[in-house]
Motif scaffolding. Structure first.
Motif: not given
Lengths: 114, 603
Positions: A100-101, B151, B154-158, B160-161, B238-239, B454
């Motif tokens: 995705r990224f 997680g 999964v479509h969000e970067r934050a 996943l991180e 947070a996510v 973000d």
């Protein structure tokens, strides 16, 4: 019991940790985690080792023979299973990150901070 | 009745298995109903166990493998009132979270429900297990489920991180745990907590015991997110989806603290008990740093969920102070605190979830004044803020007053004002956010560019009304938070539960099949100064909010305080880099410092 296995365990833990701290690629980072995990195997197996001990399978050895401790082997096996799950999950997340990224670099992933 | 103990773990696991096999046949509603049914069944069983246990201890040996000749051949669940109580609390939160989540738009079945149930099984198993290795396995079951839930988007970067950071740090913690178990097993030949306790009682203190203790304690402190092991928590909480946050903040952070207390009072105190005074200083010190760090970060944070994550860290620090007193009163206080505050944190996360579903955002700047029409949510949020600032006489106040008494009894009379300050700062952070969002108070934020926030909307579509199924569990959480303080017998129950929890020799005797009765203990009602501290925290919180928001031209003194606070927090904020390498380095440093401190003083 010789001290060497414990030194090996400490070494594996240390280099794995160093790898995790400095890694610039998630796949590499996860492999470093498995290196750290190897240190738990070495430690557990050396804790249960008996000099000259046989494998603790009594089917084909006399029941009074000296054997190594089967408990730590069971622990190690459980550890393998548990951590395989963790690694699979981590790799799944990394695949999603790459798909995705387009990055597997931990330092380029983060946008959380201000 | 002890047969129920294994079922409390088996039922959610079976529910999860059933859901994952049968999901093709089931719709979302049926999957939710099944998951809720499994959680309710678990809750009823843990409650029955809790009532059955009373202030005693029930031991269940899997497969009927009872100990022979002082050796625990089998694996046991040793269910005491604290463990059973925590398990009941966790499953109650799970029921409410699942009901709350059933109207959550962006949840796909069945993965979410399956993961929630395995998460529940892991936490309950961790609470009840009387075997060190089983605790490790349950620790991992809970971590893996939680990572997957964090997680999830999964479509969000934050997301996943956050999930990756959480997984890596907690996995390193798990390795430390296992290394500690290996060292301890090599020394004692035992994995059962009671047997380890007896073996260490005979062998006494030695360098090997200290190494094992440092490794296992570090792992549990990583789970509890004590500074400097706490970095993963803010990124992860947070996510996570809001229903998951209810569980993470309300229950999972407390597991590390519970685990630390459990291994201390069953296994290590016979060997290291002579050094309790030194360890007390170390743990209370770490708790103070964590509490202040979390509270300061919460006050400086714009993102609502991150703000609540930092209040969670601050409160875990307070719990560590209580457990770190290594006393019966400390355990009783933390038991009340965990329940009272657990409800409050869960309530606040649930309110933020509603806000996110209704408006699409979780940033205070973006939401400024946009929550005016959400009156019920606003009221609930404000109530949560006041409860967090330990407003007498509710749950978190009761816990705080017991903690104050325990601290004074242990000779730490500087702790009550400090804990008051932490409560006030956390409460102020929440109340200020509430006033900004739901009332539109304070200066409106400057024009913002679209890239500064973000976080993406949690909902696929913004809802027009708040579903009743989301509000009812939130009301339930509020009732819980108020009820724990209003229920007159609660402090007494916690006191007798703690009395059982700290009884090392009684624990071992019962695990080995004997019986050990305890004389009953009384509990003291809050003293006048407790009300002073509790009320003081609430007033202080309101004062901070008022000074921060009303000052068109803030007074010179307040301006100076604000400036100094910003300067102080800046380095803290810059350490939260979001980079896994930095977090791991901090973790390594933390384990090193903890190890050095403990080894120097105990070795």
């Amino acid at each position: 019991m010789s001290v060497y296995p414990y030194l090996v365990a400490a070494w594996l833990l240390g280099v794995g940790l160093y790898g995790v701290i400095t890694s610039r690629n998630y796949v590499h980072l996860i492999v470093c985690l498995t290196v750290m995990q190897a240190s738990t195997y070495v430690l557990l197996l050396s804790v249960g080792n008996v000099a000259g001990g046989k494998a603790p399978i009594f089917a084909d050895i006399p029941s009074r023979s000296v054997v190594v401790d089967p408990v730590v082997q069971a622990l190690t096996l459980t550890d393998v299973v548990v951590e395989a799950t963790v690694v699979a999950l981590l790799l799944a997340l990394v695949i999603q990150a790459n798909k995705r990224f387009g990055t597997t670099d931990p330092n380029r992933m983060n946008r959380m901070k201000d | 009745m002890s047969q129920l103990a294994p079922l409390t773990v088996a039922v959610p696991l079976l529910g999860a298995a059933l859901l994952s096999v049968a999901h093709v046949l089931l719709g979302r509603a049926v999957a939710d109903a099944l998951a809720i049914a499994a959680a309710v069944a678990t809750m009823v069983m843990t409650l029955l166990l809790l009532v059955h246990v009373g202030d005693g201890l029930t031991v269940y040996w899997f497969g009927g493998w009872h100990p022979r000749a002082g050796v625990a051949i089998g694996i046991d669940f040793a269910v005491g009132p604290i463990g059973a109580g925590l398990a009941t609390f966790v499953s109650l939160l799970m029921v409410l979270a699942l009901i709350y989540g059933s109207r959550h738009v962006s949840v796909e079945h069945p993965y979410y429900q399956v993961l929630m149930l395995t998460f529940l099984a892991g936490m309950i198993g961790f609470c009840l297990s009387g075997d060190l290795f089983n605790m490790f396995v349950m620790f991992e079951v809970m971590s893996v489920s939680a990572v997957a839930l964090v997680g999830y988007k999964v479509h969000e970067r934050a997301a996943l991180e956050g999930g990756l950071n959480f997984a890596v740090i907690n996995t390193i913690g798990a390795f430390l745990f296992l290394l500690g178990i290996g060292v301890l097993y090599g020394h004692t030949g035992a994995l059962n907590l009671a047997q380890i306790g007896r073996a260490l009682h005979h062998s006494g203190n030695s360098r090997v015991v200290v190494v094992a203790f440092v490794l296992i304690a570090s792992a549990l402190l990583i789970k509890a997110a004590i500074v400097p092991f706490h970095f993963w928590l803010a990124d992860a909480y947070a996510v996570a989806l809001s229903p998951v946050c209810i569980l993470l903040a309300g229950a999972m952070s407390e597991m590390g603290i519970y685990g630390l207390a459990r291994i201390w009072f069953t296994a290590f105190s016979p060997a290291l008990g002579g050094h309790a005074a030194t360890l007390r200083v170390i743990f209370v010190g770490a708790g103070i740093i964590t509490a202040l760090w979390g509270a300061a970060m919460a006050l400086s944070e714009d993102h609502l969920k991150r703000m609540l994550a930092f209040t969670t860290i601050a409160l875990v620090g307070v719990y560590l102070i209580g457990v770190g007193l290594l006393s019966e009163d400390g355990i009783a206080a933390v038991a009340v605190f965990v329940v009272g505050d657990g409800f409050v944190k869960a309530l606040l996360f649930a309110c933020v979830g509603i806000l996110q579903q209704r408006t699409g955002w979780v940033s205070q700047r973006r939401l400024h004044g946009r929550g005016r029409h959400l009156r019920v949510t606003g009221l609930l949020f404000a109530a949560g803020g006041l409860l967090m600032a330990s407003l007498p006489p509710f749950g978190s106040f009761l816990g705080k007053s017991m903690l104050d008494d325990a601290a004074i009894k242990a000779g730490y009379s500087f702790l009550p004002p400090l804990v008051m300050l932490v409560s006030a700062m956390c409460g102020a952070a929440v109340l200020r956010a509430g006033a900004r969002i739901f009332l539109g108070w304070g200066p409106a934020p400057a024009a913002q560019d679209e890239t500064d926030d973000d976080t993406e909307p949690e909902a696929d579509a913004v809802l027009d009304r708040t579903p009743a199924l989301m509000l009812i569990p939130v009301l339930g959480l509020l009732v819980g938070a108020i009820g724990t303080g209003a229920w007159p017998g609660f402090a007494g129950l916690a006191a007798s539960a703690a009395h059982r929890f700290v009884d090392v020799s009684g624990y071992a005797t019962i695990v080995y099949g004997g019986s050990a009765s305890l004389h009953s203990v009384g509990s003291s009602a809050p003293e006048w100064f407790d009300y002073l501290y509790g009320g003081g925290a609430s007033v202080l919180a309101l004062a901070i909010v008022a000074l921060d928001l009303w000052g068109e031209r803030p007074t010179q003194l307040w301006g100076a305080i604000q400036g100094a606070a910003t300067q102080l927090v800046r380095p803290l904020r810059s350490v939260h880099s979001g980079k896994i390498g930095d977090y791991t380095a901090a973790l390594t440093l933390g384990v090193g410092v903890l190890g050095a401190l403990i080894a120097l003083t105990l070795g």
